[in-house]
Design a protein around this motif. Structure first.
Motif, PDB file in Angstrom:
ATOM      1  N   TYR A   1      -7.407 -10.359   3.635  1.00  0.00           N
ATOM      2  CA  TYR A   1      -6.861  -9.045   3.306  1.00  0.00           C
ATOM      3  C   TYR A   1      -7.949  -7.977   3.407  1.00  0.00           C
ATOM      4  O   TYR A   1      -7.722  -6.901   3.976  1.00  0.00           O
ATOM      5  CB  TYR A   1      -6.238  -9.034   1.896  1.00  0.00           C
ATOM      6  CG  TYR A   1      -5.940  -7.634   1.443  1.00  0.00           C
ATOM      7  CD1 TYR A   1      -4.890  -6.908   2.000  1.00  0.00           C
ATOM      8  CD2 TYR A   1      -6.755  -7.006   0.501  1.00  0.00           C
ATOM      9  CE1 TYR A   1      -4.646  -5.595   1.622  1.00  0.00           C
ATOM     10  CE2 TYR A   1      -6.507  -5.699   0.114  1.00  0.00           C
ATOM     11  CZ  TYR A   1      -5.457  -4.999   0.670  1.00  0.00           C
ATOM     12  OH  TYR A   1      -5.225  -3.708   0.309  1.00  0.00           O
TER      13      TYR A   1
ATOM     14  N   LEU B   1       0.849  -1.194   0.000  1.00  0.00           N
ATOM     15  CA  LEU B   1       0.000   0.000   0.000  1.00  0.00           C
ATOM     16  C   LEU B   1       0.881   1.239   0.000  1.00  0.00           C
ATOM     17  O   LEU B   1       1.731   1.405   0.875  1.00  0.00           O
ATOM     18  CB  LEU B   1      -0.906   0.025   1.232  1.00  0.00           C
ATOM     19  CG  LEU B   1      -1.911  -1.106   1.366  1.00  0.00           C
ATOM     20  CD1 LEU B   1      -2.676  -0.968   2.676  1.00  0.00           C
ATOM     21  CD2 LEU B   1      -2.859  -1.128   0.194  1.00  0.00           C
TER      22      LEU B   1
ATOM     23  N   TYR C   1      -7.823  -4.735   5.681  1.00  0.00           N
ATOM     24  CA  TYR C   1      -7.910  -3.425   5.031  1.00  0.00           C
ATOM     25  C   TYR C   1      -9.037  -2.588   5.638  1.00  0.00           C
ATOM     26  O   TYR C   1      -8.832  -1.425   5.996  1.00  0.00           O
ATOM     27  CB  TYR C   1      -8.118  -3.613   3.526  1.00  0.00           C
ATOM     28  CG  TYR C   1      -8.118  -2.334   2.745  1.00  0.00           C
ATOM     29  CD1 TYR C   1      -6.931  -1.668   2.465  1.00  0.00           C
ATOM     30  CD2 TYR C   1      -9.312  -1.774   2.287  1.00  0.00           C
ATOM     31  CE1 TYR C   1      -6.928  -0.492   1.742  1.00  0.00           C
ATOM     32  CE2 TYR C   1      -9.310  -0.598   1.565  1.00  0.00           C
ATOM     33  CZ  TYR C   1      -8.121   0.038   1.298  1.00  0.00           C
ATOM     34  OH  TYR C   1      -8.113   1.212   0.594  1.00  0.00           O
TER      35      TYR C   1
ATOM     36  N   ALA D   1      -3.190   0.554  -3.781  1.00  0.00           N
ATOM     37  CA  ALA D   1      -2.844  -0.834  -3.474  1.00  0.00           C
ATOM     38  C   ALA D   1      -2.171  -1.478  -4.677  1.00  0.00           C
ATOM     39  O   ALA D   1      -2.637  -1.340  -5.807  1.00  0.00           O
ATOM     40  CB  ALA D   1      -4.092  -1.615  -3.093  1.00  0.00           C
TER      41      ALA D   1
END
Length: 151
Positions: free
Chosen positions: A117, A68, A121, A136
């Motif tokens: 994920y 990120l 996130y 990302a």
């Protein structure tokens, strides 16, 4: 700062960190006592910061790695420090890097799968303070990864 013996010692140790000091001494053509003293000196100087295990995250079931790139809202005086303090607390963040330029911070995140994920996130990353923009990048392959130095 480093002489040829230091470089030779570091080159062998870097290539095979599991060597005992006796084995390292034999390969480097030194006595064990000399190797012990040199290693202690290199540690005192901060050249050698530690010895650790390299863990294959994929072998432990972490199949997803995402990078990120984050730009912070720098209108807040403590934005950088507050963000870094909170980001350090996210266990799935395995690397934090800072930059000069448009992107302020890069986080490397590992997860078991895409659902995991997404959970990280939404619940951990988006709640970090002072984020202005996030990009990302999905990790596809690691072509080269080395912290070794050309000694």
């Amino acid at each position: 700062m480093l002489d040829d013996e230091d470089r030779r010692l570091l080159r062998y140790w870097q290539a095979e960190p599991s060597l005992s000091q006796g084995e390292l001494a034999e390969r480097a053509g030194m006595t064990t006592g000399r190797v012990t003293r040199r290693i202690a000196r290199l540690q005192e100087l901060g050249i050698v910061n530690g010895i650790g295990a390299v863990i294959d995250w994929a072998a432990l079931g972490y199949a997803v790695e995402v990078s990120l790139r984050i730009t912070l809202d720098k209108t807040q005086g403590n934005a950088f420090d507050a963000f870094m303090a909170e980001a350090r607390l996210v266990p799935e963040v395995i690397e934090l890097q800072t930059f000069l330029g448009r992107v302020d911070v890069r986080l490397s995140i590992i997860a078991r799968d895409m659902a995991h994920y997404q959970e990280i996130y939404r619940s951990r990353i988006l709640t970090l303070p002072h984020i202005s923009e996030i990009e990302a990048l999905m990790h596809v392959a690691r072509i080269k990864s080395s912290e070794g130095l050309p000694l």
